[in-house]
Write an enzyme that holds these catalytic residues in place. Structure first.
Site, PDB file in Angstrom:
ATOM      1  N   ALA A 123      21.396 -11.692  -8.518  1.00 61.37           N
ATOM      2  CA  ALA A 123      21.771 -10.664  -9.365  1.00 61.37           C
ATOM      3  C   ALA A 123      20.205 -10.382  -9.948  1.00 61.37           C
ATOM      4  O   ALA A 123      20.082 -10.835 -11.242  1.00 61.37           O
ATOM      5  CB  ALA A 123      22.720 -11.039 -10.548  1.00 61.37           C
ATOM      6  N   LEU A 124      19.491  -9.536  -9.331  1.00 59.84           N
ATOM      7  CA  LEU A 124      18.232  -9.055 -10.011  1.00 59.84           C
ATOM      8  C   LEU A 124      18.128  -7.785 -10.162  1.00 59.84           C
ATOM      9  O   LEU A 124      17.873  -7.280 -11.374  1.00 59.84           O
ATOM     10  CB  LEU A 124      17.101  -9.480  -8.724  1.00 59.84           C
ATOM     11  N   PRO A 127      20.261  -0.880 -12.980  1.00 53.94           N
ATOM     12  CA  PRO A 127      19.865   0.558 -12.706  1.00 53.94           C
ATOM     13  C   PRO A 127      18.442   0.964 -12.891  1.00 53.94           C
ATOM     14  O   PRO A 127      18.143   1.832 -12.577  1.00 53.94           O
ATOM     15  CB  PRO A 127      20.951   0.957 -14.241  1.00 53.94           C
ATOM     16  N   GLU A 364      16.429  -6.243   0.017  1.00 55.43           N
ATOM     17  CA  GLU A 364      15.334  -7.380  -0.041  1.00 55.43           C
ATOM     18  C   GLU A 364      13.941  -6.894   0.066  1.00 55.43           C
ATOM     19  O   GLU A 364      13.059  -7.502   0.523  1.00 55.43           O
ATOM     20  CB  GLU A 364      15.528  -8.558   1.071  1.00 55.43           C
TER      21      GLU A 364
HETATM   22  N1  COS Z   1       5.768 -15.802  -5.018  1.00 52.23           N
HETATM   23  C1  COS Z   1       5.390 -16.603  -6.064  1.00 52.23           C
HETATM   24  N2  COS Z   1       4.815 -16.071  -7.129  1.00 52.23           N
HETATM   25  C2  COS Z   1       4.660 -14.626  -6.869  1.00 52.23           C
HETATM   26  C3  COS Z   1       5.019 -13.778  -6.002  1.00 52.23           C
HETATM   27  C4  COS Z   1       5.451 -14.490  -4.638  1.00 52.23           C
HETATM   28  N3  COS Z   1       5.893 -14.203  -3.746  1.00 52.23           N
HETATM   29  N4  COS Z   1       4.935 -12.494  -6.026  1.00 52.23           N
HETATM   30  C5  COS Z   1       4.121 -12.513  -7.126  1.00 52.23           C
HETATM   31  N5  COS Z   1       4.129 -13.598  -7.819  1.00 52.23           N
HETATM   32  C6  COS Z   1       3.704 -13.821  -9.131  1.00 52.23           C
HETATM   33  C7  COS Z   1       2.289 -13.283  -9.519  1.00 52.23           C
HETATM   34  O1  COS Z   1       1.293 -14.232  -9.129  1.00 52.23           O
HETATM   35  C8  COS Z   1       2.357 -13.007 -10.965  1.00 52.23           C
HETATM   36  O2  COS Z   1       2.199 -14.314 -11.482  1.00 52.23           O
HETATM   37  P1  COS Z   1       1.065 -14.585 -12.769  1.00 52.23           P
HETATM   38  O3  COS Z   1       1.724 -13.495 -13.638  1.00 52.23           O
HETATM   39  O4  COS Z   1       1.171 -16.016 -13.036  1.00 52.23           O
HETATM   40  O5  COS Z   1      -0.380 -13.941 -12.140  1.00 52.23           O
HETATM   41  C9  COS Z   1       3.764 -12.617 -11.362  1.00 52.23           C
HETATM   42  O6  COS Z   1       4.486 -13.074 -10.191  1.00 52.23           O
HETATM   43  C10 COS Z   1       3.945 -11.175 -11.218  1.00 52.23           C
HETATM   44  O7  COS Z   1       3.191 -10.643 -10.129  1.00 52.23           O
HETATM   45  P2  COS Z   1       2.756  -9.231  -9.568  1.00 52.23           P
HETATM   46  O8  COS Z   1       2.182  -8.561 -11.004  1.00 52.23           O
HETATM   47  O9  COS Z   1       2.574  -8.838  -8.613  1.00 52.23           O
HETATM   48  O10 COS Z   1       4.217  -8.122 -10.070  1.00 52.23           O
HETATM   49  P3  COS Z   1       4.589  -6.936  -9.823  1.00 52.23           P
HETATM   50  O11 COS Z   1       5.337  -6.406 -11.075  1.00 52.23           O
HETATM   51  O12 COS Z   1       3.424  -5.908  -9.711  1.00 52.23           O
HETATM   52  O13 COS Z   1       5.623  -6.646  -8.673  1.00 52.23           O
HETATM   53  C11 COS Z   1       6.340  -6.560  -6.445  1.00 52.23           C
HETATM   54  C12 COS Z   1       5.331  -6.921  -7.531  1.00 52.23           C
HETATM   55  C13 COS Z   1       6.343  -5.039  -6.313  1.00 52.23           C
HETATM   56  C14 COS Z   1       5.830  -6.749  -4.963  1.00 52.23           C
HETATM   57  C15 COS Z   1       7.618  -7.015  -6.653  1.00 52.23           C
HETATM   58  O14 COS Z   1       8.211  -6.629  -7.762  1.00 52.23           O
HETATM   59  C16 COS Z   1       8.622  -6.928  -5.857  1.00 52.23           C
HETATM   60  O15 COS Z   1       8.700  -7.628  -4.532  1.00 52.23           O
HETATM   61  N6  COS Z   1       9.469  -5.810  -5.672  1.00 52.23           N
HETATM   62  C17 COS Z   1      10.752  -5.519  -5.001  1.00 52.23           C
HETATM   63  C18 COS Z   1      11.929  -6.493  -5.249  1.00 52.23           C
HETATM   64  C19 COS Z   1      12.930  -6.535  -4.246  1.00 52.23           C
HETATM   65  O16 COS Z   1      12.802  -7.030  -3.054  1.00 52.23           O
HETATM   66  N7  COS Z   1      14.107  -5.944  -4.664  1.00 52.23           N
HETATM   67  C20 COS Z   1      15.162  -6.174  -3.832  1.00 52.23           C
HETATM   68  C21 COS Z   1      16.357  -6.398  -4.499  1.00 52.23           C
HETATM   69  S1  COS Z   1      16.740  -8.022  -4.408  1.00 52.23           S
HETATM   70  S2  COS Z   1      17.950  -8.158  -2.660  1.00 52.23           S
END
Ligand code: COS
Length: 383
Positions: A123-124, A127, A364
């Site tokens: 649950a991530l 809305p 994802e």
């Molecule tokens: N593994 C471990 N840590 C991670 C990571 C990963 N793959 N990706 C990011 N982090 C960490 C970063 O290092 C950062 O840590 P610090 O604050 O200590 O530096 C923190 O998490 C925040 O990372 P970031 O600034 O890159 O976050 P953003 O808000 O810019 O988001 C994206 C990055 C857009 C890539 C992310 O929000 C994402 O993947 N979104 C899509 C989500 C998704 O897949 N949703 C589908 C629904 S779930 S089925």
């Protein structure tokens, strides 16, 4: 399990037989009823499909990433809905605990997920928080030895069936971004949880998503994953890194099925006095599908093996998800085209798969999110 080739071969042949003899004949009924028959779910439990990736000491099969990919390729030669019911237990529903949980959390929850007694759900999404996952607004405020959770989660896979949620919620509302988010294990029977009505989707009938509403839900503090606040976003990202390799494998499995169906159709269907597969324009479509499938399969296998060797495959997991999900979209389109008018008729599986696979470019992490992850890493100079 990596060294036990005999056990792996036995598992793969069991899954292939199960898919051929039990799942493929049930595809149409699942599509019509929007439900997976209970006896099939029971057989999945017996085969051990709910615990493929859960470590052996917690009752699972403890498959490596490479082995999981091989099983996934076999399992997704049929409607993706069949994988979905056990997919969360092997992926996003359990891996938060596997990767970051405390020993006590693993010992209590993982055996129940491995056996299929409990369905785990992730649950991530909310809305207001989809691609921008670090902006979750659901709160979990500490009150003595519990956290009080309030908020709404959206499009949650297997929510109607869930026994346990991995929940991402903000424990520190003063911290706006990722750092304020924590991950929890939440018993789905907790008072104050309400699962909304099942979403009506474009495809993947039999796989269910719904809203989950949390209203003053009291979650024991011991259910904070890893026993550390502020780590939930990272836990979610680690879970998704692994999940993206698996979804890429799902795309290859479904793609192989559509291509095999299209090839058979091209060999049987006659126009202008010969099978349409004799025409070079149809052959071009078949060849492009095969070449792209091979490329995606190689990427997934290579990335899975590298992850098993302990290498950092974050960026390449996104490459796999991006390429394989876009590839299967193109492949589905060609396979409908090869089927001609029949491809638009629901008696043919390709019509259903065409709609089913559309999701893979979205969940994802959308293709655009994968591009962001890949390009950001490149700009940082990562190899
Ligand atoms: N593994 C471990 N840590 C991670 C990571 C990963 N793959 N990706 C990011 N982090 C960490 C970063 O290092 C950062 O840590 P610090 O604050 O200590 O530096 C923190 O998490 C925040 O990372 P970031 O600034 O890159 O976050 P953003 O808000 O810019 O988001 C994206 C990055 C857009 C890539 C992310 O929000 C994402 O993947 N979104 C899509 C989500 C998704 O897949 N949703 C589908 C629904 S779930 S089925």
């Amino acid at each position: 399990m990596i060294n036990d080739q005999e056990t792996l071969n036995l598992l793969l042949s069991t899954v292939e037989r199960f898919v051929r003899e039990r799942l493929m004949p049930a595809e149409q009924i699942v599509a019509e009823t929007d439900a997976i028959p209970e006896d099939i779910v029971a057989e999945m439990r017996d085969i051990g499909l709910f615990g493929l990736t859960i470590p052996e000491q917690y009752g699972g099969a403890g498959l490596t990433m490479e082995e999981e990919v091989l099983v996934t390729l076999a399992l997704t030669y049929t409607s993706p809905a069949f994988r979905s019911i056990m997919g969360t237990n092997n992926g996003i529903g359990s891996q938060g605990i596997v990767i970051d949980g405390t020993e006590a959390q693993k010992a209590y929850w993982l055996p129940k997920m491995a056996s299929g007694e409990l369905i785990g759900s992730f649950a991530l999404t909310e809305p207001g928080a989809g691609s921008d996952a670090s902006s979750v607004a659901t709160t979990a405020i500490r009150d003595g030895d519990v956290y009080v959770v309030n908020g709404t989660k959206r499009y949650i896979t297997n929510a109607p069936e869930a026994g346990v949620f991995t929940l991402m919620a903000r424990t520190d509302p003063a911290v706006k971004g990722a750092g304020g988010v924590s991950a929890f294990i939440v018993d789905a029977r907790s008072p104050g949880i309400q699962v909304g009505k099942t979403d009506k989707k474009m495809g993947q009938r039999g796989a269910h998503t719904a809203d989950v509403i949390f209203e003053n839900v009291r979650v024991p503090a011991e259910n904070l994953i890893g026993d550390r606040e502020g780590q939930g976003f990272k836990t979610a990202m680690k879970v998704l890194d692994k999940g993206r390799i698996t979804i890429a494998a799902v795309c290859v499995g479904a793609g192989q099925r559509m291509l095999d169906d299209a090839l058979r159709y091209a060999q049987e269907r006659k126009q202008f006095g010969q099978p349409i597969g004799e025409f070079q324009m149809v052959q071009a479509m078949l060849a492009d599908c095969r070449a792209e499938l091979l490329a995606a399969r190689c990427m997934v296998m290579e990335t899975a093996r590298r992850r098993d060797r302990g290498e950092n495959v974050q960026t390449d997991a996104s490459c796999c998800k991006l390429f394989a999900s876009e590839m299967v979209g193109r492949l589905a389109d060609r396979c409908v085209q090869i089927h001609g008018g029949a491809g638009y008729i629901s008696d043919y599986a390709v019509e259903r798969f065409y709609r089913d696979v559309r999701l893979f470019r979205i969940f994802e992490g959308t293709s655009q999110i994968q591009q962001i992850v890949i390009a950001r890493a490149m700009m940082k100079g990562e190899k």
